[in-house]
Design an enzyme around this catalytic site. Structure first.
Site, short mmCIF file in Angstrom:
data_model
loop_
_atom_site.label_atom_id
_atom_site.label_comp_id
_atom_site.label_asym_id
_atom_site.label_seq_id
_atom_site.Cartn_x
_atom_site.Cartn_y
_atom_site.Cartn_z
N HIS A 192 111.47 80.34 70.79
CA HIS A 192 110.61 80.91 69.74
C HIS A 192 111.20 82.20 69.18
CE1 HIS A 192 107.35 78.05 70.61
NE2 HIS A 192 107.64 78.24 71.87
N ASN A 196 101.21 75.26 70.30
CA ASN A 196 102.19 74.72 69.35
C ASN A 196 101.45 74.01 68.22
OD1 ASN A 196 104.66 75.48 70.58
ND2 ASN A 196 104.53 73.78 72.02
#
Length: 485
Positions: A56, A129
């Protein structure tokens, strides 16, 4: 005495007399070590980049608020969910998963969907997510999985062999692989995608009664995706496309919004449901456990400084408030430790004291010292517990509720190993056009794999999910479906 606000100073506030020329012995030098302004500039410059996130790394963020739209107080005692109309400030960070900080936004990759609620009981982080499932279901496999998404240690190139070798040897990944290779694998923008808590969590009410839950964020902008061709084109023309889109939408007052829903499962159903409800590679049927709306999230303010707010923002699924608790989900259990530990390494032991991470609620504990401690460090207050000097004490009413556990201490897998039903159901839900694009995306990716053994092993998984699925991928790759399916 204060200096003029236009005067350049050192980080200690001393005025700088010359910012263009180093202090040297004569015009040729050498440079003098007594030029503390030069040394400070260089030393700070060397440290301007904290280590990027292992995963990320590339992301964008925004501030906003959450508003309760439906009373769920009979399920949870969390105060920020206690009454309809109640608003809680929040910060959201969206991200790609595998790429580096400078990678393109429009790649085929899951998107991180992390939300920090600044509640009156402390921060609550929901770190999910844009997909309801994940590739693996045990945290012990996470470092290996992420290694496959990174660069080859010799060529320093992305390695399709590693990606598909791991997936073909980890059949639990099939559901998420199917989502990733489908139309939803490349969202058009961060605004045009759903979000999910992904894991199962536990809500507990004021009477100590619990239920298992799953979170869903439904975009009010509608779902929009990019084709492989368009995503690749945008990656070359504007690799920061999603970052720019989010910023500009908020700047012009087009505030993105999501409706929040929850699925609720009675505790006792966990023992009889046809899929293990704690397995993050599986979803709960919405026919069995319908979506219940409980709130709305709106993003209405951009960060004032990207590094201070987006890069230094830290999220952990272990940042919980009373009324919300973990489940036995093995992937979640590992994340409860790993995320906060990553932040302590990347940003520092006092990362939770930074303005973007600092709770709105008062903090009273016995944690002291450490890098970057910039408050009073507890002053002269008592610094240990238990104590007889009136220091803060635990509140037993906020203990985590109990749930029974049993069995031997051992390295064990999940009892349920049906990795194919839900992936096959998803394939059969797609239209013919969507199936064609799915197969095309898979074939395009797998053609880069150098070993037929890996391709054939993965084709078997597709075939077990649905014979047509496996056959079409095999044909696209010019291979036969293995007989031992």
């Amino acid at each position: 005495m204060t200096t003029n606000k236009n005067n350049l100073t050192t980080s200690w506030g001393a005025p700088v007399g010359d910012n263009q020329n180093s202090m040297t012995a004569g015009s040729r030098g050498p440079t003098l070590i007594q030029d503390v302004h030069l040394l400070e500039k260089l030393a700070h410059f060397n440290r301007e980049r904290v280590p990027e996130r292992v995963v990320h790394a590339k992301g964008a963020g925004a501030h906003g608020y959450f508003e309760v739209t439906n009373d769920v107080s009979k399920y949870t005692k969390a105060k920020f969910l206690s009454e309809v109309g109640k608003r809680t400030p929040l910060f959201v960070r969206f991200s790609t998963v595998a790429g580096e900080n400078g990678s393109a936004d429009s790649v085929r990759d899951p998107r991180g969907f992390a939300v920090k609620f600044y509640t009156e009981e402390g921060n609550y982080d929901l770190v999910g997510n844009n997909t309801p499932v994940f590739f693996i279901r045990d945290a012990i496999k996470f470092p290996d999985f992420i290694h496959t998404q990174k660069r080859h240690p010799v060529t320093h190139l992305k390695n399709p062999d590693a990606v598909w070798d791991f997936w073909s040897l980890s059949p639990e990944s099939l559901h998420q692989v199917t989502i990733l290779m489908s139309d939803r694998g490349i969202p058009a923008t961060y605004r045009h995608m759903h979000g999910f808590g992904s894991h199962t969590f536990k809500w507990v009410n004021a009477e100590g009664e619990g239920v298992w839950i799953k979170y869903h964020f439904k975009t009010e902008q509608g779902i929009k995706n990019l084709t492989e061709e368009v995503g690749t084109k945008i990656a070359g023309e504007n690799p920061d496309y999603h970052t720019q889109d989010l910023y500009e939408a908020i700047e012009k007052g087009d505030f993105p919004a999501w409706k929040l829903y929850v699925q609720i499962m009675p505790l006792e159903d966990a023992d009889t449901y046809r899929f293990d409800p704690f397995d993050v590679t599986k979803v709960w049927s919405q026919k069995d456990y319908p979506l219940i709306e409980f709130g709305r999230m709106v993003l209405n303010r951009n960060p004032e400084n990207y590094f201070a707010e987006v890069e230094q923002a830290t999220f952990s699924p272990g940042t919980l408030v009373p009324g919300i608790e973990p489940s036995p989900d093995k992937m979640l259990q590992g994340r409860l430790f790993a995320y906060a530990d990553a932040h302590r390494y990347r940003v520092g032991a006092n990362h939770n004291s930074l303005p973007i991470n600092r709770p709105k609620a008062d903090v009273h504990n016995y944690q002291r010292d450490g890098q970057m401690r910039f408050d009073s460090n507890g002053g002269g207050s008592v610094y240990y517990e238990p104590n007889s000097f009136g220091g803060p004490q635990e509140s037993p009413e906020n203990k985590t509720t109990a749930y029974p556990v049993s069995g031997s201490a051992d390295s064990t897998s999940y009892d349920h190993n049906d990795h194919y039903t839900q992936a096959g159901d998803l394939y059969r839900l797609l239209s013919e056009e969507e199936r064609t694009r799915l197969v095309s995306n898979i074939v395009g990716s797998m053609k880069q794999v150098t070993k037929d053994e890996i391709k054939l092993r993965q084709i078997q998984h597709f075939y077990k999910a649905d014979p047509e699925y496996g056959t079409r991928v095999a044909e696209g790759l010019g291979l036969s479906v293995p007989q031992e399916v």
